[in-house]
Write an enzyme that holds these catalytic residues in place. Structure first.
Site, PDB file in Angstrom:
ATOM      1  N   LYS A  68     110.893 -18.784   0.625  1.00 47.63           N
ATOM      2  CA  LYS A  68     111.321 -19.764  -0.381  1.00 47.63           C
ATOM      3  C   LYS A  68     112.747 -20.233  -0.172  1.00 47.63           C
ATOM      4  O   LYS A  68     113.144 -21.280  -0.641  1.00 47.63           O
ATOM      5  CB  LYS A  68     111.125 -19.224  -1.792  1.00 47.63           C
ATOM      6  CG  LYS A  68     111.569 -17.817  -2.024  1.00 47.63           C
ATOM      7  CD  LYS A  68     110.896 -17.236  -3.269  1.00 47.63           C
ATOM      8  CE  LYS A  68     110.885 -15.708  -3.179  1.00 47.63           C
ATOM      9  NZ  LYS A  68     109.858 -15.083  -3.949  1.00 47.63           N
TER      10      LYS A  68
ATOM     11  N   LYS B 153     109.132 -17.550   9.834  1.00 44.88           N
ATOM     12  CA  LYS B 153     108.564 -17.006   8.601  1.00 44.88           C
ATOM     13  C   LYS B 153     108.554 -17.997   7.453  1.00 44.88           C
ATOM     14  O   LYS B 153     109.538 -18.710   7.234  1.00 44.88           O
ATOM     15  CB  LYS B 153     109.390 -15.780   8.201  1.00 44.88           C
ATOM     16  CG  LYS B 153     108.775 -14.950   7.110  1.00 44.88           C
ATOM     17  CD  LYS B 153     109.727 -13.872   6.638  1.00 44.88           C
ATOM     18  CE  LYS B 153     109.955 -14.027   5.162  1.00 44.88           C
ATOM     19  NZ  LYS B 153     110.936 -13.169   4.574  1.00 44.88           N
TER      20      LYS B 153
ATOM     21  N   LYS C 128     121.199 -10.927   5.097  1.00 40.17           N
ATOM     22  CA  LYS C 128     121.716 -11.475   3.835  1.00 40.17           C
ATOM     23  C   LYS C 128     123.232 -11.552   3.864  1.00 40.17           C
ATOM     24  O   LYS C 128     123.826 -12.514   3.374  1.00 40.17           O
ATOM     25  CB  LYS C 128     121.254 -10.633   2.636  1.00 40.17           C
ATOM     26  CG  LYS C 128     119.755 -10.667   2.405  1.00 40.17           C
ATOM     27  CD  LYS C 128     119.360 -11.715   1.381  1.00 40.17           C
ATOM     28  CE  LYS C 128     117.884 -12.090   1.395  1.00 40.17           C
ATOM     29  NZ  LYS C 128     116.976 -11.018   1.014  1.00 40.17           N
TER      30      LYS C 128
END
Ligand code: TYM
Length: 332
Positions: free
Chosen positions: A198, A195, A112
């Site tokens: 969203k 993977k 992140k």
């Protein structure tokens, strides 16, 4: 024997096939015999979406999707994370004994931080302590999640053990990431990168609300090549991903037929994708219809949220009272 089970999902988009197979599907069986808590992680959503648009609408949509998947508000406790502030007190206690080095080493934090270099905030760093608080506020022992959450669960065990050791107690269990009788799941996406998620851009994920045309469009665009030229050759990852999706939604005979065609080099990926799109649509249709039928039923959704909040707070208040006692907080 009945166990306590907890899991959550961030309301940063619609639910996709990965969320369903990684987390939700487990609950359908578990909710029958266990004390299950399933929540919408709206606080966690703020770590990546600090100024969320339509937060309430997103939360409502995800709640409708929970119910559409078969989560039963009379069997499981379905609630919104921000409705249960007791977990935040536990988060604070865990943060007092969470160390910078260990938090910085968490893979999801590193990922992140790389993706949003201008917003490496303290919430992102302490994501695992909030997650530990979400789980341990109900003293849960099992956490149905996908493979991507494994390391966060390891951190939860660390914080539980550390608390128990510091205060010489056995109060918290050491929860495990759980998939019903099997290995943890990682549903691949359609963009060939691995993977389903969203945030990976349009086209990678199949959402439970996708209509037939959208499903077909996404699947037909998935990466393939001109096909194998040598018999029994090794399958490239992006082709393996399509087969993994077939494993989820297609009949065994269909899968065998395409696997055989791959092995003898007669496979036509266009046909395979059409088949996958048709099977996928059949799988998604009942979810889509159910979501549409309840998402605008405000009365039902707020009744479910309230019912869940009351049950979740009761459990959370009990834990926080006991934790305060253990640490030594007393009114003077
Ligand atoms: P989130 O919102 O990213 O994903 C929700 C759940 O879906 C699973 N999942 C997948 N499983 C298999 N294959 C995939 N492609 C896939 N994509 C997502 C995730 O593993 C997860 O189970 N940190 C959590 C939310 C959370 C939580 C918790 C979970 C907050 N507190 C406490 C469990 C317990 C998250 O970001 O999930």
């Amino acid at each position: 024997m009945s166990s306590k089970i907890v899991s959550g999902i961030r309301p940063t988009g619609n639910l996709h096939l990965g969320n369903y197979f990684g987390a939700l599907r487990n609950f359908l069986k578990l909710q029958e015999e266990n004390d299950c808590y399933f929540f919408i992680a709206d606080y966690h959503g703020l770590t990546t979406h600090p100024t969320p648009e339509n937060l309430q609408e997103n939360v409502k949509q995800v709640l409708a999707e929970f119910v559409a998947c078969g989560l039963d508000p009379d069997k499981a406790t379905l609630y919104v994370q921000s409705d249960v502030p007791e977990a935040i007190e536990l988060y604070l206690f865990f943060n007092m004994n969470a160390y910078l080095g260990e938090l910085q080493r968490v893979t999801t934090f590193k990922e992140k931080a790389r993706k949003q270099p201008n917003n490496v905030n303290a919430g992102l760093l302490t994501y695992p302590t909030l997650m530990a608080a979400d789980i341990l506020i109900h003293r849960a022992s099992k956490v149905p999640v996908g493979k991507d959450q494994e390391q966060n669960l390891e951190m939860t065990r660390t914080f539980a053990k550390r608390f128990n050791h510091m205060y010489q107690t056995e109060y918290f269990p050491e929860p495990v990431a759980y998939n019903f009788g099997d290995e943890l799941v990682k549903v691949p996406g359609l963009d060939g990168s691995g993977k389903m998620g969203k945030s990976e851009g349009f086209g990678n994920a199949i959402f439970l609300i996708d209509d037939e045309a959208t499903i077909k469009k996404k699947i037909m665009k998935a990466k393939t090549d001109s096909g194998p030229t040598e018999k029994n050759s090794e399958m490239p990852d992006y082709i393996q991903n399509l087969f993994s999706l077939m494993d989820i939604v297609s009949e065994t005979d269909t899968i065998t037929q395409y696997k055989d065609a791959f092995a003898d080099c007669s496979i036509r990926y266009g046909d395979m994708k059409k088949q996958l799109a048709a099977d996928m649509n059949e799988f998604i249709a009942p979810f889509r219809d159910k979501i549409q039928s309840i998402v605008s039923n405000d009365e039902l959704l707020s009744k479910i949220a309230k019912q869940g909040r009351d049950k979740a707070r009761e459990s959370a208040q009990r834990t926080i009272k006991e934790v305060r006692d253990i640490i030594g907080f007393k009114s003077i």
